[in-house]
Design an enzyme around this catalytic site. Structure first.
Site, short mmCIF file in Angstrom:
data_model
loop_
_atom_site.label_atom_id
_atom_site.label_comp_id
_atom_site.label_asym_id
_atom_site.label_seq_id
_atom_site.Cartn_x
_atom_site.Cartn_y
_atom_site.Cartn_z
N HIS A 267 33.24 12.49 14.27
CA HIS A 267 32.64 11.87 15.45
C HIS A 267 32.59 12.86 16.60
CE1 HIS A 267 31.49 8.77 18.34
NE2 HIS A 267 32.30 9.41 19.17
N ARG B 35 0.83 -1.20 0.00
CA ARG B 35 0.00 0.00 0.00
C ARG B 35 0.87 1.26 0.00
NH1 ARG B 35 -2.53 0.83 6.03
NH2 ARG B 35 -1.12 -0.50 7.20
N ALA B 36 2.07 1.08 -0.54
CA ALA B 36 3.00 2.20 -0.58
C ALA B 36 2.48 3.30 -1.49
CB ALA B 36 4.37 1.72 -1.07
N CYS C 285 29.02 6.03 13.27
CA CYS C 285 30.09 6.20 12.28
C CYS C 285 30.05 5.07 11.25
CB CYS C 285 31.45 6.24 12.96
SG CYS C 285 31.74 7.72 13.97
N ASN D 206 9.96 30.18 28.78
CA ASN D 206 8.60 29.87 28.35
C ASN D 206 7.62 30.36 29.42
OD1 ASN D 206 6.10 28.59 27.68
ND2 ASN D 206 7.22 27.00 26.56
N HIS E 13 9.61 29.63 16.01
CA HIS E 13 10.33 29.52 17.28
C HIS E 13 10.72 28.07 17.53
CE1 HIS E 13 6.19 28.49 18.45
NE2 HIS E 13 6.71 27.85 19.51
N GLN F 209 12.32 25.40 20.93
CA GLN F 209 12.28 25.29 22.38
C GLN F 209 13.48 24.48 22.87
OE1 GLN F 209 8.27 24.57 24.14
NE2 GLN F 209 7.60 24.38 22.01
N HIS G 110 27.12 9.36 18.87
CA HIS G 110 27.34 10.34 17.81
C HIS G 110 26.07 11.19 17.75
CE1 HIS G 110 29.71 10.81 13.88
NE2 HIS G 110 28.70 11.64 13.72
#
Length: 338
Positions: free
Chosen positions: A238, A20-21, A197, A74, A164, A166, A291
């Site tokens: 890294h 169903r792609a 990596c 906030n 914006h 947060q 990483h």
């Protein structure tokens, strides 16, 4: 045929529903056009309304009397810096006072300027502000983890239109974050290399899921992408912590991020999206097995019963096709303020 794919980093399974792609262009968001206004008299984030926000934490001046980026607490904070992070444990009931920091990064004075339309340098300025606050909060011994994120559009959870982002700093590290680190550490212990990596190197060799690559960053559709156009941006160097990013890398990431958002903006007609930076907590800065990366998640589908019941997602857009689609999208020159 449908396919089950496993996320290499998290070990979570995803259903790639090929039967169903949908073609990537079928995910285009069609909306009624709204007039774009650079100033809204009712918006607390627009210039001239600075007294409608809590006292400013940080600002990037525009070279005159105005500002390019502002950081404010906030007004409706999820957590409070006034609390003490004291724990209470009563048998199986664990709690903690709601200590934390919740900032708003007002990205531009222009009420209608999407990040996808900003100059690369302005996006880099926003990233530089992220890093400044991240570094400051990471020095607080009460803070265990800092999450930087952006909700763009109603389906992504935003309540104010003005562009914006947060930042929420918490005294605890969530189970999900801990689990990802444990998986990365397990891989490092077993194979002696960073799992991220390794994945980046293999994706660069394969090229099928690469959306764009620069000297310092790679944007890629995940092999086991949980939703359509779920894209990660990885630094080639890294680094466990976002705080380790260099000035040259910030400038390059500004270009890569703006280009990726531009491809989504023009290719899918400005979909709502979430953006988040996944980075090592302060206690794990410098580790060899993690990483940091940036996720961009267009909100093109909804989480339903199967996802909630199983923890597995169904993706109706094949990641390789999503990457090919985005590679072909031409991004117009930014039109925003510099």
């Amino acid at each position: 045929m449908p396919e089950l794919r496993q996320n290499f980093m998290t070990k979570e399974w995803v259903v790639i529903a090929t039967d169903r792609a949908k073609r990537p262009d079928e995910m285009v968001v069609h909306r009624a056009a709204k007039p774009a206004v650079s100033f809204s008299p009712n918006c607390p984030f627009c210039p001239g309304h600075e007294n409608q926000t809590p006292p400013e934490i940080l600002r990037l001046p525009d070279g005159g009397d105005g500002w390019k980026v502002r950081v404010v607490p906030n007004k409706y904070s999820a957590l409070s810096p006034e609390c003490k992070p004291d724990r209470t444990i009563r048998r199986s009931f664990h709690s903690m006072a709601g200590f934390g920091v919740h900032d708003i990064v007002i990205e531009t004075p222009d009420h209608s300027l999407a990040m996808a339309l900003m100059p690369d340098a302005h996006v880099a300025d926003i990233l530089r502000i992220y890093k400044t606050r991240y570094d400051e909060l990471s020095l607080d011994p009460r803070i265990a983890h800092v999450t930087i994120f952006k909700n763009s559009g109603t389906d992504a959870g935003t309540s104010l239109e003005h562009p914006h982002s947060q930042l929420i700093a918490t005294p605890v590290i969530s189970y999900q974050v801990r689990q990802r680190f444990q998986e990365a550490l397990r891989h490092y212990d077993e194979y002696g290399c960073c799992i991220f990596c390794q994945m980046i190197e293999e994706e660069l060799q394969n090229q099928e899921r690469i959306v764009l690559a620069s000297e310092r960053f790679v944007a890629v559709e995940l092999y086991a992408s949980p939703s359509p156009f779920f894209t990660h941006i990885y630094p080639r160097r890294h680094m466990a912590s976002f705080g380790d990013i260099s000035a040259q890398e910030i400038a390059d990431l500004g270009r890569v991020l703006r280009t990726l958002l531009g491809k989504l903006y023009y290719g899918l007609e400005n979909p709502d999206f979430n953006l988040t930076i996944r980075t090592a907590p302060a206690e794990l800065v410098g580790v060899r097995y993690f990483h940091w990366y940036l996720s961009v998640i267009p909100r093109l589908t909804r989480t339903a019963g199967f996802e909630l019941g199983s923890g597995m997602f169904i993706n109706t857009v094949i990641p390789e096709q999503a990457a090919e689609f985005l590679r072909k999208v031409k991004v117009e020159t930014a039109v925003g303020v510099s």
